[in-house]
Design an enzyme around this catalytic site. Structure first.
Site, PDB file in Angstrom:
ATOM      1  N   SER A  83     -54.157  -8.775  -2.339  1.00  0.00           N
ATOM      2  CA  SER A  83     -54.825 -10.043  -2.045  1.00  0.00           C
ATOM      3  C   SER A  83     -56.268  -9.913  -1.580  1.00  0.00           C
ATOM      4  O   SER A  83     -56.946 -10.932  -1.409  1.00  0.00           O
ATOM      5  CB  SER A  83     -54.016 -10.839  -1.023  1.00  0.00           C
ATOM      6  N   THR A 151     -40.086 -13.506 -10.628  1.00  0.00           N
ATOM      7  CA  THR A 151     -39.456 -12.293 -10.112  1.00  0.00           C
ATOM      8  C   THR A 151     -40.519 -11.232  -9.842  1.00  0.00           C
ATOM      9  O   THR A 151     -41.268 -10.841 -10.737  1.00  0.00           O
ATOM     10  CB  THR A 151     -38.428 -11.739 -11.118  1.00  0.00           C
ATOM     11  N   TYR A 189     -50.261 -20.405   2.507  1.00  0.00           N
ATOM     12  CA  TYR A 189     -50.802 -19.368   1.626  1.00  0.00           C
ATOM     13  C   TYR A 189     -50.083 -19.427   0.282  1.00  0.00           C
ATOM     14  O   TYR A 189     -48.863 -19.309   0.224  1.00  0.00           O
ATOM     15  CB  TYR A 189     -50.588 -18.015   2.284  1.00  0.00           C
ATOM     16  N   SER A 190     -50.850 -19.609  -0.788  1.00  0.00           N
ATOM     17  CA  SER A 190     -50.249 -19.753  -2.105  1.00  0.00           C
ATOM     18  C   SER A 190     -51.068 -19.004  -3.146  1.00  0.00           C
ATOM     19  O   SER A 190     -52.250 -19.310  -3.364  1.00  0.00           O
ATOM     20  CB  SER A 190     -50.159 -21.237  -2.495  1.00  0.00           C
ATOM     21  N   ASN A 191     -50.452 -18.023  -3.788  1.00  0.00           N
ATOM     22  CA  ASN A 191     -51.135 -17.285  -4.852  1.00  0.00           C
ATOM     23  C   ASN A 191     -51.562 -18.201  -5.994  1.00  0.00           C
ATOM     24  O   ASN A 191     -52.535 -17.911  -6.705  1.00  0.00           O
ATOM     25  CB  ASN A 191     -50.220 -16.179  -5.378  1.00  0.00           C
ATOM     26  N   GLY A 329     -54.371  -6.838   1.672  1.00  0.00           N
ATOM     27  CA  GLY A 329     -53.490  -7.119   0.547  1.00  0.00           C
ATOM     28  C   GLY A 329     -52.532  -5.979   0.300  1.00  0.00           C
ATOM     29  O   GLY A 329     -52.860  -4.814   0.558  1.00  0.00           O
TER      30      GLY A 329
END
Length: 387
Positions: A83, A151, A189-191, A329
């Site tokens: 990250s 996944t 927090y969101s990718n 990250g």
């Protein structure tokens, strides 16, 4: 599933010679060597660390590049930075804001109309994780429940680690799930936010994210050890190895997962770098070399709930250590650490290589490791608060 970027837009994987010879260790700093050896004792396979401060440059490593072998992690080694990628992506977006191609408070839907995004979601909300959009790698809720996404753990991920995902697929998966909250009403927090930011960069410029990363950051700073891999599976030499452990038929199995296709995380965390390049990047960024002062101030203005600005955390370094600008990250056995004083003059960059697993059994050790290193490097620092 295929990657839709042109081959000429994909950054080349550099050779081992691309970033020059291994650094000398610099001034004798036994306290720093002791600190990284203590990190290894927490359960990590190896660690490499670089410190730049008023005493000069120090680099060192401890543990092993591969379990059971004598060689330490190379101090000029490449690693997947996870990250930390978000700080690079946020910087590109803010550079485009500075160039006038986009506004921080533009509705994202105006630039990416094909997803049916809520028009209240702005570019700023993507960068600060306040959009409320579901995290495609899964959501943990306050009541302890978990909503799965793509996944990315267990044997199934190990078996599929060379599969290719298009960023549009990851966004569509996220948007098929309920939003966590109304846009701007909270922080989570969101990718997905940063995959959308990567697509936004490509839509606004008409060029690939890799190409814009090269134009705006990598080439101006000479970051020859940094890679935007797309679907490439290799980590360029030299590097320490990353491992993943899972259970099969009641027995533990450990697999070397250094090679993988990182398109499953995309611009949420796919980049590869070195401690030298991370130092050069974060010191230039925080020192004002990449963004105009007003945009840097916006970047380092933390959300009250989380301490997250626009692609960086603004944190206290310890009881007497002042403030640090940071992002860390981790991705399947590799982790990157990146810390900088608010004036850009003191940095800590490091990588950890370890055996990952679905239980995140090293998560607590990771927190202890980062606290130990930050307190050692910044604990006595007299730094001014971020503005």
């Amino acid at each position: 599933m295929t990657n839709d970027l042109n081959d000429q837009d994909r950054l080349p994987l550099p050779t081992a010679a691309a970033t020059g010879a291994t650094d000398a260790a610099g001034p004798d700093r036994p306290e720093l060597q002791k600190a990284i050896e203590e990190v290894v004792d927490l359960g990590f396979v190896g660690v490499q660390m670089r410190v730049h401060d008023e005493r000069g440059t120090w680099v060192g490593s401890a543990g092993a590049a591969e379990p059971g072998k004598a060689a330490k992690p190379p101090t000029d080694g490449r690693f997947r930075i996870g990250s930390n990628t978000k700080t690079f992506v946020a910087t590109v977006v803010l550079r485009l804001v500075a160039e006038g191609g986009i506004g921080l408070d533009d509705p994202v839907a105006d630039h990416l109309p094909g997803f049916g995004l809520d028009r209240r979601i702005t570019v700023r909300m993507l960068l600060q994780h306040t959009s409320g959009i579901f995290n495609f790698t899964g959501e943990y809720y306050e009541d302890g429940t978990y909503a799965p996404g793509i996944t990315w753990a267990g044997r199934e991920w190990v078996d599929r680690r060379f599969a290719t995902y298009r960023p549009q697929e990851l966004v569509e998966l996220a948007l098929s799930k309920p939003a966590r909250f109304e846009p701007g009403a909270g922080w989570s927090y969101s990718n997905t936010n940063y995959v959308l930011a990567g697509l936004l960069i490509e839509k606004v410029t008409g060029r690939s994210l890799a190409g814009e990363m090269r134009r705006l950051i990598l080439e101006p700073l000479g970051l020859s050890g940094t890679v935007v891999p797309g679907t490439e599976t290799e980590v360029p030499e030299p590097h320490a190895h990353a491992y993943y452990r899972y259970e099969e038929d009641g027995r533990e199995k450990t697999v070397d997962v250094t090679r993988q296709n990182p398109s499953w995380i995309s611009s949420g965390g796919d980049m590869i770098s070195t401690t030298q390049d991370l130092h050069t990047f974060i010191s230039a960024l925080v020192g004002g070399g990449l963004l105009p002062a007003p945009l840097l101030a916006e970047m380092c203005d933390p959300h009250p709930e989380s301490g997250y600005g626009l692609g960086v955390f603004v944190q206290e370094a310890g009881p007497d250590g002042g403030t640090v600008i940071t992002h860390n990250g981790g991705i399947a056995g590799h982790a990157g650490l990146m810390y900088c004083s608010p004036d850009g003059g003191r940095t800590l960059t490091a990588s950890l290589n370890y055996v990952d697993d679905a239980d995140m059994s090293l998560a607590e050790a990771f927190q202890k490791a980062t606290r130990r290193l930050v307190e050692e490097v910044f604990g006595g620092a007299r730094t001014e608060p971020a503005r």
